[in-house]
Design an enzyme around this catalytic site. Structure first.
Site, PDB file in Angstrom:
ATOM      1  N   ASP A  44       0.864  -1.173   0.000  1.00  0.00           N
ATOM      2  CA  ASP A  44       0.000   0.000   0.000  1.00  0.00           C
ATOM      3  C   ASP A  44       0.906   1.230   0.000  1.00  0.00           C
ATOM      4  O   ASP A  44       2.077   1.165   0.386  1.00  0.00           O
ATOM      5  CB  ASP A  44      -0.878  -0.033   1.253  1.00  0.00           C
ATOM      6  CG  ASP A  44      -1.697   1.219   1.413  1.00  0.00           C
ATOM      7  OD1 ASP A  44      -2.410   1.593   0.462  1.00  0.00           O
ATOM      8  OD2 ASP A  44      -1.627   1.833   2.492  1.00  0.00           O
ATOM      9  N   ARG A  45       0.370   2.365  -0.433  1.00  0.00           N
ATOM     10  CA  ARG A  45       1.198   3.580  -0.500  1.00  0.00           C
ATOM     11  C   ARG A  45       1.079   4.405   0.781  1.00  0.00           C
ATOM     12  O   ARG A  45       1.958   4.388   1.624  1.00  0.00           O
ATOM     13  CB  ARG A  45       0.775   4.420  -1.728  1.00  0.00           C
ATOM     14  CG  ARG A  45       1.785   5.501  -2.108  1.00  0.00           C
ATOM     15  CD  ARG A  45       1.220   6.446  -3.153  1.00  0.00           C
ATOM     16  NE  ARG A  45       0.312   7.431  -2.566  1.00  0.00           N
ATOM     17  CZ  ARG A  45      -0.313   8.382  -3.262  1.00  0.00           C
ATOM     18  NH1 ARG A  45      -0.173   8.447  -4.576  1.00  0.00           N
ATOM     19  NH2 ARG A  45      -1.113   9.238  -2.648  1.00  0.00           N
ATOM     20  N   ASP A  46      -0.025   5.111   0.937  1.00  0.00           N
ATOM     21  CA  ASP A  46      -0.171   6.054   2.056  1.00  0.00           C
ATOM     22  C   ASP A  46      -0.346   5.318   3.376  1.00  0.00           C
ATOM     23  O   ASP A  46      -1.239   4.491   3.532  1.00  0.00           O
ATOM     24  CB  ASP A  46      -1.372   6.969   1.806  1.00  0.00           C
ATOM     25  CG  ASP A  46      -1.263   7.698   0.471  1.00  0.00           C
ATOM     26  OD1 ASP A  46      -0.175   8.191   0.162  1.00  0.00           O
ATOM     27  OD2 ASP A  46      -2.271   7.746  -0.265  1.00  0.00           O
ATOM     28  N   ASP A  68       0.765   9.270   5.789  1.00  0.00           N
ATOM     29  CA  ASP A  68      -0.574   9.561   5.287  1.00  0.00           C
ATOM     30  C   ASP A  68      -0.929  11.000   5.625  1.00  0.00           C
ATOM     31  O   ASP A  68      -0.979  11.370   6.800  1.00  0.00           O
ATOM     32  CB  ASP A  68      -1.584   8.600   5.913  1.00  0.00           C
ATOM     33  CG  ASP A  68      -2.915   8.606   5.184  1.00  0.00           C
ATOM     34  OD1 ASP A  68      -3.377   9.707   4.797  1.00  0.00           O
ATOM     35  OD2 ASP A  68      -3.492   7.527   5.001  1.00  0.00           O
ATOM     36  N   GLN A  75      -6.923   5.524  -4.974  1.00  0.00           N
ATOM     37  CA  GLN A  75      -6.800   6.976  -5.074  1.00  0.00           C
ATOM     38  C   GLN A  75      -8.143   7.580  -5.471  1.00  0.00           C
ATOM     39  O   GLN A  75      -8.305   8.170  -6.548  1.00  0.00           O
ATOM     40  CB  GLN A  75      -5.704   7.334  -6.086  1.00  0.00           C
ATOM     41  CG  GLN A  75      -4.302   6.965  -5.629  1.00  0.00           C
ATOM     42  CD  GLN A  75      -3.902   7.714  -4.357  1.00  0.00           C
ATOM     43  OE1 GLN A  75      -4.155   8.915  -4.229  1.00  0.00           O
ATOM     44  NE2 GLN A  75      -3.291   7.009  -3.416  1.00  0.00           N
ATOM     45  N   CYS A 114      -6.021   2.816  -8.274  1.00  0.00           N
ATOM     46  CA  CYS A 114      -7.438   2.842  -8.644  1.00  0.00           C
ATOM     47  C   CYS A 114      -7.962   4.254  -8.422  1.00  0.00           C
ATOM     48  O   CYS A 114      -7.962   4.734  -7.282  1.00  0.00           O
ATOM     49  CB  CYS A 114      -8.239   1.849  -7.809  1.00  0.00           C
ATOM     50  SG  CYS A 114     -10.040   2.054  -8.034  1.00  0.00           S
ATOM     51  N   CYS A 152     -11.002  -2.814  -9.555  1.00  0.00           N
ATOM     52  CA  CYS A 152      -9.636  -2.534  -9.099  1.00  0.00           C
ATOM     53  C   CYS A 152      -9.563  -1.914  -7.708  1.00  0.00           C
ATOM     54  O   CYS A 152      -8.512  -1.968  -7.059  1.00  0.00           O
ATOM     55  CB  CYS A 152      -8.889  -1.657 -10.106  1.00  0.00           C
ATOM     56  SG  CYS A 152      -9.706  -0.115 -10.576  1.00  0.00           S
ATOM     57  N   LYS A 173      -9.437  -1.662  -4.035  1.00  0.00           N
ATOM     58  CA  LYS A 173      -9.337  -2.571  -2.895  1.00  0.00           C
ATOM     59  C   LYS A 173     -10.546  -2.380  -1.985  1.00  0.00           C
ATOM     60  O   LYS A 173     -10.973  -1.265  -1.799  1.00  0.00           O
ATOM     61  CB  LYS A 173      -8.042  -2.275  -2.109  1.00  0.00           C
ATOM     62  CG  LYS A 173      -6.766  -2.561  -2.861  1.00  0.00           C
ATOM     63  CD  LYS A 173      -5.518  -2.238  -2.032  1.00  0.00           C
ATOM     64  CE  LYS A 173      -5.315  -0.751  -1.820  1.00  0.00           C
ATOM     65  NZ  LYS A 173      -4.040  -0.418  -1.118  1.00  0.00           N
ATOM     66  N   ASP A 177      -1.872  -0.854   5.742  1.00  0.00           N
ATOM     67  CA  ASP A 177      -2.300  -0.362   7.054  1.00  0.00           C
ATOM     68  C   ASP A 177      -3.811  -0.301   7.189  1.00  0.00           C
ATOM     69  O   ASP A 177      -4.325   0.171   8.200  1.00  0.00           O
ATOM     70  CB  ASP A 177      -1.712   1.035   7.315  1.00  0.00           C
ATOM     71  CG  ASP A 177      -2.325   2.107   6.413  1.00  0.00           C
ATOM     72  OD1 ASP A 177      -2.458   1.849   5.187  1.00  0.00           O
ATOM     73  OD2 ASP A 177      -2.654   3.198   6.910  1.00  0.00           O
TER      74      ASP A 177
END
Length: 199
Positions: A11-13, A19, A55, A92, A109, A111, A136
């Site tokens: 995951d990114r943020d 975040d 996103q 996404c 797409c 999640k 997270d």
């Protein structure tokens, strides 16, 4: 596994970077301490390392898909400073009910749906059932569980709240890590225990 590689999906943020709630500008992106070194360690072990990120800020009009380009370029640059690389970044931009056309749609797409994982598996020839999903949030864990991957919850970002929710709802988590650093160590140990090779 017929030559398929093992993927580590991040995951990114809240997992790779702090975040900030709908990150809109590249200069807002700040890696979580140790993230670059953790990704580099995974690179060195031959894993395919991908980002999978919802996103919905795009659907909500907070930023455009074009705005994500410099953000993800900075993410790659910051990782590269630590000698780390990403095989691919998947995102996404949709939301099933909020926001504006053409993004306010039910997609495959976003999640916890597995669309980004399945796309990566197809494009990069990855074995999802032997792969790892790190995040997270509840949707990260659910997405990983849906494809039979090993799921790792990090306590950074929304991790502590997610741990409570998963416990209350009996959503299985394979491992809980303090951060991506501990998650990477766990992944490597698990792969070594399974005698998984990525070369």
């Amino acid at each position: 596994m017929s030559g398929q590689r093992i993927g580590v999906f991040l995951d990114r943020d809240g997992t790779l970077n702090t975040d900030v709630s709908y990150l809109r500008f590249a200069d807002e992106l700040e890696l979580i301490p140790g993230a670059a070194q953790a990704v580099r360690t995974l690179n060195d072990k031959g894993f395919a390392v991908c980002v999978i990120t919802n996103q919905s800020g795009v659907a909500r009009g907070f930023l455009t898909e074009a705005d994500l380009v410099p953000i993800h370029a900075r993410l790659r640059d910051e990782l590269m400073r630590g000698g780390a690389t990403l095989d691919q970044i998947y995102y996404c931009p949709h939301h099933p009910v909020a926001g504006n056309a053409p993004y306010n749609v039910e997609c495959d797409c976003r999640k916890p749906k597995p669309g980004m994982l399945q796309r990566a598996a197809k494009e990069l020839a990855l074995d999802l059932q032997h792969s790892f999903v790190v995040g997270d949030s509840v949707v990260d864990i659910e997405a990983g569980n849906s494809v039979g991957a090993c799921t790792i919850l990090v306590r950074t970002g929304f991790g502590m709240k997610t741990l409570q929710v998963c416990s209350e709802k009996n959503i299985p988590i394979h491992f809980v890590a303090d951060s991506i650093v501990e998650a990477a160590d766990y992944i490597i140990k698990q792969a070594e225990g399974r005698n998984i090779r990525n070369d």
